[in-house]
Design a protein around this motif. Sequence first.
Motif, mmCIF file in Angstrom:
data_model
loop_
_atom_site.group_PDB
_atom_site.id
_atom_site.type_symbol
_atom_site.label_atom_id
_atom_site.label_comp_id
_atom_site.label_asym_id
_atom_site.label_seq_id
_atom_site.Cartn_x
_atom_site.Cartn_y
_atom_site.Cartn_z
ATOM 1 N N HIS A 78 7.840 47.350 52.126
ATOM 2 C CA HIS A 78 9.271 47.448 52.164
ATOM 3 C C HIS A 78 9.870 46.602 51.170
ATOM 4 N N ILE A 79 9.488 45.324 51.209
ATOM 5 C CA ILE A 79 10.071 44.469 50.060
ATOM 6 C C ILE A 79 9.671 44.675 48.689
ATOM 7 N N CYS A 119 13.032 48.072 58.343
ATOM 8 C CA CYS A 119 12.006 46.940 58.939
ATOM 9 C C CYS A 119 12.148 46.558 60.421
ATOM 10 N N SER A 128 11.388 48.184 47.518
ATOM 11 C CA SER A 128 12.812 47.818 47.447
ATOM 12 C C SER A 128 13.345 47.046 46.276
ATOM 13 N N THR A 129 12.326 46.128 45.905
ATOM 14 C CA THR A 129 12.600 45.450 44.774
ATOM 15 C C THR A 129 12.586 46.337 43.485
ATOM 16 N N THR A 139 16.668 49.024 53.872
ATOM 17 C CA THR A 139 15.393 48.355 53.968
ATOM 18 C C THR A 139 15.217 47.618 55.233
ATOM 19 N N HIS A 191 6.586 45.452 56.509
ATOM 20 C CA HIS A 191 7.545 44.933 55.884
ATOM 21 C C HIS A 191 7.300 44.433 54.393
ATOM 22 N N ARG A 192 6.014 44.076 54.294
ATOM 23 C CA ARG A 192 5.757 43.553 52.960
ATOM 24 C C ARG A 192 5.857 44.806 51.907
ATOM 25 N N TRP A 229 18.915 47.537 50.153
ATOM 26 C CA TRP A 229 18.525 46.461 51.046
ATOM 27 C C TRP A 229 18.949 46.640 52.548
#
Length: 446
Positions: free
Chosen positions: A327-328, A141, A331-332, A137, A324-325, A134
Amino acid sequence: MTNAVPERQLGFAMCVALVVGGMIGSGVFLLPVSLAPLGWNSFYGWLVTIVGTLCLVAVLMRLGKGRAGDCAPYSYPAAAFGAGTGFVVAWSYWISCWVTNATLAIAAVSNLAAVWPALAAPGVPAAVAVALVWLFTLINCRGVRTAGGVQIVTLLLKVVPLVGVILVAVWLFGSGTAAPVAHNSVPVTGAAIGGAATLTLFAMLGFESAMVAGDRAKDPERTVPRAVLTGVLITGILYLLAGSAVTLMLPPETVVTSTSPFATFFGTLVDPALGPLVAIFVAIAALGALNGFILLQAEMPFTLARHGLLPDWTAKLNRRGAPHRIHIVSSTLASIVVLANYSRDLAGLFQFMLLVTTSVTLIFYLACVLAWLKLARFGRIAAPPAMIAVALAALAYALWAFHGAGIEASLWSLAMTGAALPVYLVMRRARRSSPAAADGGDALPG
């Protein structure tokens, strides 16, 4: 289809850093453990891998002419086989990116634990690995320029152990105080060289990094091919010299029992106090690769969304121009992989995930070689005899490497890639039934 267009911010230096940084992770620093029993076969295995990789590079560079500003895992296969194939290949490459991120984060924590044993306490490695995912990430971002700058800095640090090993080896050879000690009893055979080449391929993955982020590069037609070729040559030479030095200049029984072969090299042949310092640099290598692959993990879905193959919301950019979405989401998934396997042996987990990642990435390589051969057959791309021979060599090499990854890893990669088919069909049906498609607007291609 969304009209979001990324700003081109990656110059030649950043693209080279992306290629070299994507290739130099933790794999090369752990490979001597597996290569040491093979003796001089490992040296020839490196040569085969470098030549095979250069064949793949040549094919992808030819295939990328006119498409260097696109995202390679989608646009290259789609040019020959249509949007459906492009979607499946890009999906598989996206999987390889976030699985790699989980693997690199674990490897970084493992090396840091050699310096700070508290990081090895139960549950701590997984928590720290997720935190690292994160952290990078967040960096990505903030935009590709920030991520590219971090990539250049970490690249300069991660090559220190490789260059250091080469310099120490040259000094020891020149002073006559050391020589290769690999057992001469290990015969040089085709099978042993093949086994070494399969292992060394793991360290060469990632050369396509600048192609994946081609829509972020300045003057991509000129920048991307030069960056890829430069990056592969730099990395290949470093690997051949440094990897062979560690494998051949230490007793095999010493290397195979080491948790950090490069640290063992410096600790044995230079100064024991250098071991922890080298472990830190190896961790930096993993973190630099993690930064690069987090950049790439967003490029796949972003490109697919721009082509109408994923919902438009996935391509939304923040004010710094980063998706960014995506990436989220990516990474989740990487975090889930880490947390779901935190109780496994770190070395065993790293090796298995590395095999899966290699198999999935090879799907992209195979698809690109087949795409070039199809386009050449129908006269849609220049195909001189020498290039046909290179393409056939690349195809044989990729098929051989896919087989060498093992049946379990190959089945895992095929199963995860197959999951793309229902997603593609659902999106195709949704687009065709949308009002925009009915009015003659953007419909899903293919």
